[in-house]
Motif scaffolding. Structure first.
Motif, PDB file in Angstrom:
ATOM      1  N   LEU A 101     -21.341   2.096  27.356  1.00 28.95           N
ATOM      2  CA  LEU A 101     -22.710   2.213  27.858  1.00 28.95           C
ATOM      3  C   LEU A 101     -23.539   3.199  27.034  1.00 28.95           C
ATOM      4  O   LEU A 101     -24.701   3.422  27.342  1.00 28.95           O
ATOM      5  N   GLY A 102     -22.953   3.755  25.982  1.00 32.87           N
ATOM      6  CA  GLY A 102     -23.622   4.795  25.218  1.00 32.87           C
ATOM      7  C   GLY A 102     -24.373   4.329  23.993  1.00 32.87           C
ATOM      8  O   GLY A 102     -24.904   5.156  23.247  1.00 32.87           O
ATOM      9  N   TYR A 103     -24.449   3.035  23.770  1.00 34.15           N
ATOM     10  CA  TYR A 103     -25.182   2.520  22.612  1.00 34.15           C
ATOM     11  C   TYR A 103     -26.677   2.762  22.781  1.00 34.15           C
ATOM     12  O   TYR A 103     -27.211   2.684  23.890  1.00 34.15           O
ATOM     13  N   SER A 104     -27.356   3.034  21.674  1.00 33.92           N
ATOM     14  CA  SER A 104     -28.808   3.144  21.714  1.00 33.92           C
ATOM     15  C   SER A 104     -29.405   1.748  21.862  1.00 33.92           C
ATOM     16  O   SER A 104     -28.716   0.735  21.737  1.00 33.92           O
ATOM     17  N   ARG A 105     -30.710   1.680  22.088  1.00 34.57           N
ATOM     18  CA  ARG A 105     -31.376   0.383  22.222  1.00 34.57           C
ATOM     19  C   ARG A 105     -31.262  -0.438  20.939  1.00 34.57           C
ATOM     20  O   ARG A 105     -31.370  -1.650  20.956  1.00 34.57           O
ATOM     21  N   GLU A 106     -31.039   0.246  19.829  1.00 32.02           N
ATOM     22  CA  GLU A 106     -30.919  -0.436  18.532  1.00 32.02           C
ATOM     23  C   GLU A 106     -29.470  -0.786  18.189  1.00 32.02           C
ATOM     24  O   GLU A 106     -29.189  -1.272  17.097  1.00 32.02           O
TER      25      GLU A 106
ATOM     26  N   PRO B 177     -25.290  11.183  31.766  1.00 31.59           N
ATOM     27  CA  PRO B 177     -24.058  10.793  31.067  1.00 31.59           C
ATOM     28  C   PRO B 177     -22.832  10.751  31.971  1.00 31.59           C
ATOM     29  O   PRO B 177     -22.640  11.608  32.840  1.00 31.59           O
ATOM     30  N   THR B 178     -22.031   9.729  31.778  1.00 29.82           N
ATOM     31  CA  THR B 178     -20.703   9.626  32.360  1.00 29.82           C
ATOM     32  C   THR B 178     -19.742   9.325  31.208  1.00 29.82           C
ATOM     33  O   THR B 178     -20.163   9.181  30.052  1.00 29.82           O
TER      34      THR B 178
ATOM     35  N   ALA C 116     -23.967  10.443  20.844  1.00 32.42           N
ATOM     36  CA  ALA C 116     -23.707  11.579  21.739  1.00 32.42           C
ATOM     37  C   ALA C 116     -22.218  11.594  22.048  1.00 32.42           C
ATOM     38  O   ALA C 116     -21.638  10.567  22.407  1.00 32.42           O
ATOM     39  N   GLY C 117     -21.598  12.749  21.886  1.00 30.46           N
ATOM     40  CA  GLY C 117     -20.193  12.885  22.223  1.00 30.46           C
ATOM     41  C   GLY C 117     -19.236  12.388  21.147  1.00 30.46           C
ATOM     42  O   GLY C 117     -19.628  11.960  20.067  1.00 30.46           O
ATOM     43  N   ASN C 118     -17.964  12.482  21.462  1.00 31.20           N
ATOM     44  CA  ASN C 118     -16.826  12.170  20.589  1.00 31.20           C
ATOM     45  C   ASN C 118     -16.672  13.232  19.505  1.00 31.20           C
ATOM     46  O   ASN C 118     -15.734  14.018  19.563  1.00 31.20           O
ATOM     47  N   VAL C 119     -17.541  13.273  18.492  1.00 33.40           N
ATOM     48  CA  VAL C 119     -17.548  14.402  17.560  1.00 33.40           C
ATOM     49  C   VAL C 119     -18.989  14.797  17.246  1.00 33.40           C
ATOM     50  O   VAL C 119     -19.880  13.948  17.191  1.00 33.40           O
ATOM     51  N   TRP C 120     -19.206  16.094  17.062  1.00 30.27           N
ATOM     52  CA  TRP C 120     -20.461  16.557  16.468  1.00 30.27           C
ATOM     53  C   TRP C 120     -20.549  15.942  15.073  1.00 30.27           C
ATOM     54  O   TRP C 120     -19.519  15.648  14.448  1.00 30.27           O
ATOM     55  N   GLU C 121     -21.761  15.794  14.559  1.00 32.66           N
ATOM     56  CA  GLU C 121     -21.937  15.150  13.262  1.00 32.66           C
ATOM     57  C   GLU C 121     -22.611  16.082  12.251  1.00 32.66           C
ATOM     58  O   GLU C 121     -23.666  16.650  12.526  1.00 32.66           O
ATOM     59  N   TRP C 122     -21.958  16.210  11.096  1.00 31.60           N
ATOM     60  CA  TRP C 122     -22.573  16.939   9.994  1.00 31.60           C
ATOM     61  C   TRP C 122     -23.852  16.215   9.560  1.00 31.60           C
ATOM     62  O   TRP C 122     -23.856  14.989   9.413  1.00 31.60           O
ATOM     63  N   LEU C 123     -24.898  16.980   9.319  1.00 33.57           N
ATOM     64  CA  LEU C 123     -26.102  16.441   8.697  1.00 33.57           C
ATOM     65  C   LEU C 123     -26.267  17.080   7.328  1.00 33.57           C
ATOM     66  O   LEU C 123     -25.625  18.088   7.016  1.00 33.57           O
TER      67      LEU C 123
END
Length: 206
Positions: free
Chosen positions: A79-84, A52-53, A90-97
Motif C-alpha cells: 500500500l506504500g506505492y506513490s500515485r506514480e 502509515p501501517t 518511505a521506510g525499509n532503508v534511508w536513502e543516500w542523496l
C-alpha cells in the motif's frame, strides 16, 4: 535469503560508484522530494495522507522492521506505492542523496541539481528506515549524516534517464520524442518505470 532486500551498509561514495557502474547516478534532494510528494503535491506520505501501517512501509511499528528487526524485500509494503507507481519512498532503508547537506532547504538549487560545498560537509539521507518511527516517514523530513557512514538502515536508489519514446503522428510520420527527465524510483535490480527513471531503493542486491 536477502536477495530481494535493499542493499545497505554502504557509504555515499560506494553508492555513487555503484550508480555510475549501472550508468546512473544518485538523485538530488530536490528530485527525491518531487517524486516522494507525487510530483510536488502536498501529501503527508508518498502514498497520500493515510496514517502509515506495516502495509504502507517497513518501519518501527510493533517493533523495528514491523517486528522483524531488519529490512524486508523491496516493494513488499504493497500500500506504500506513490500515485506514480514508485515504491519504498518511505521506510525499509534511508536513502543516500547526491547533495551535501544544506541546513536551509529553501536555498537548494531551483533547477533540481544537487547542492555541493567545498567545506567540511555532512551528506543528506531521506525517507526513513526499518527502525524509524512514523514522523521520519514524511517526505519533508530531512536528515544529515556523515558521508562515510555505513548503517544497516541506510541504502540508496539509482536514477537513470528513460529511453526516447517513438511517437506516431496523425500523418503517419514517426518522430522520436526527447526522454523524460531523470526521475522514477524503484529498488533494483530490474528496470521499469520505477526502475528506469528513479530506481533502486538501495539497489536491491545484484
Amino acid at each position: 535469503g536477502f536477495e530481494r532486500h535493499p542493499v545497505n551498509c554502504v557509504t555515499r561514495a560506494q553508492a555513487r560508484l555503484f550508480a555510475r557502474w549501472v550508468r546512473g547516478r544518485l538523485p538530488s534532494e530536490a528530485e527525491w522530494e518531487y517524486v516522494a510528494t507525487s510530483l510536488g503535491k502536498t501529501r503527508g506520505y508518498p502514498w497520500g495522507d493515510e496514517t502509515p501501517t506495516c502495509r504502507h512501509a517497513v518501519l518501527n511499528l510493533g517493533g523495528e522492521g514491523c517486528g522483524t528487526g531488519t529490512t524486508q524485500p523491496a516493494c513488499s509494503a504493497y500500500l506504500g506505492y506513490s500515485r506514480e507507481g514508485v515504491c519504498d519512498l518511505a521506510g525499509n532503508v534511508w536513502e543516500w542523496l547526491d547533495d551535501d547537506f544544506l541546513r536551509d532547504s529553501a536555498k537548494l538549487p531551483l533547477d533540481g541539481t544537487p547542492f555541493f560545498t567545498d567545506k567540511e560537509v555532512k551528506a543528506v539521507r531521506r525517507g526513513g528506515g526499518w527502525a524509524s518511527t512514523i514522523p521520519h516517514l514524511s517526505p519533508q523530513k530531512r536528515s544529515s549524516v556523515h558521508p562515510e557512514t555505513e548503517s544497516p538502515e541506510l541504502g540508496f536508489r539509482v536514477v537513470r534517464r528513460a529511453p526516447p519514446v517513438l511517437v506516431i503522428q496523425d500523418a503517419g510520420v514517426a518522430e522520436v520524442a526527447p526522454p523524460e527527465p531523470d526521475m522514477a524510483l524503484h529498488p533494483e535490480p530490474v528496470p521499469s518505470i520505477d526502475a528506469t527513471l528513479f530506481e533502486g531503493d538501495a539497489g536491491v542486491s545484484p
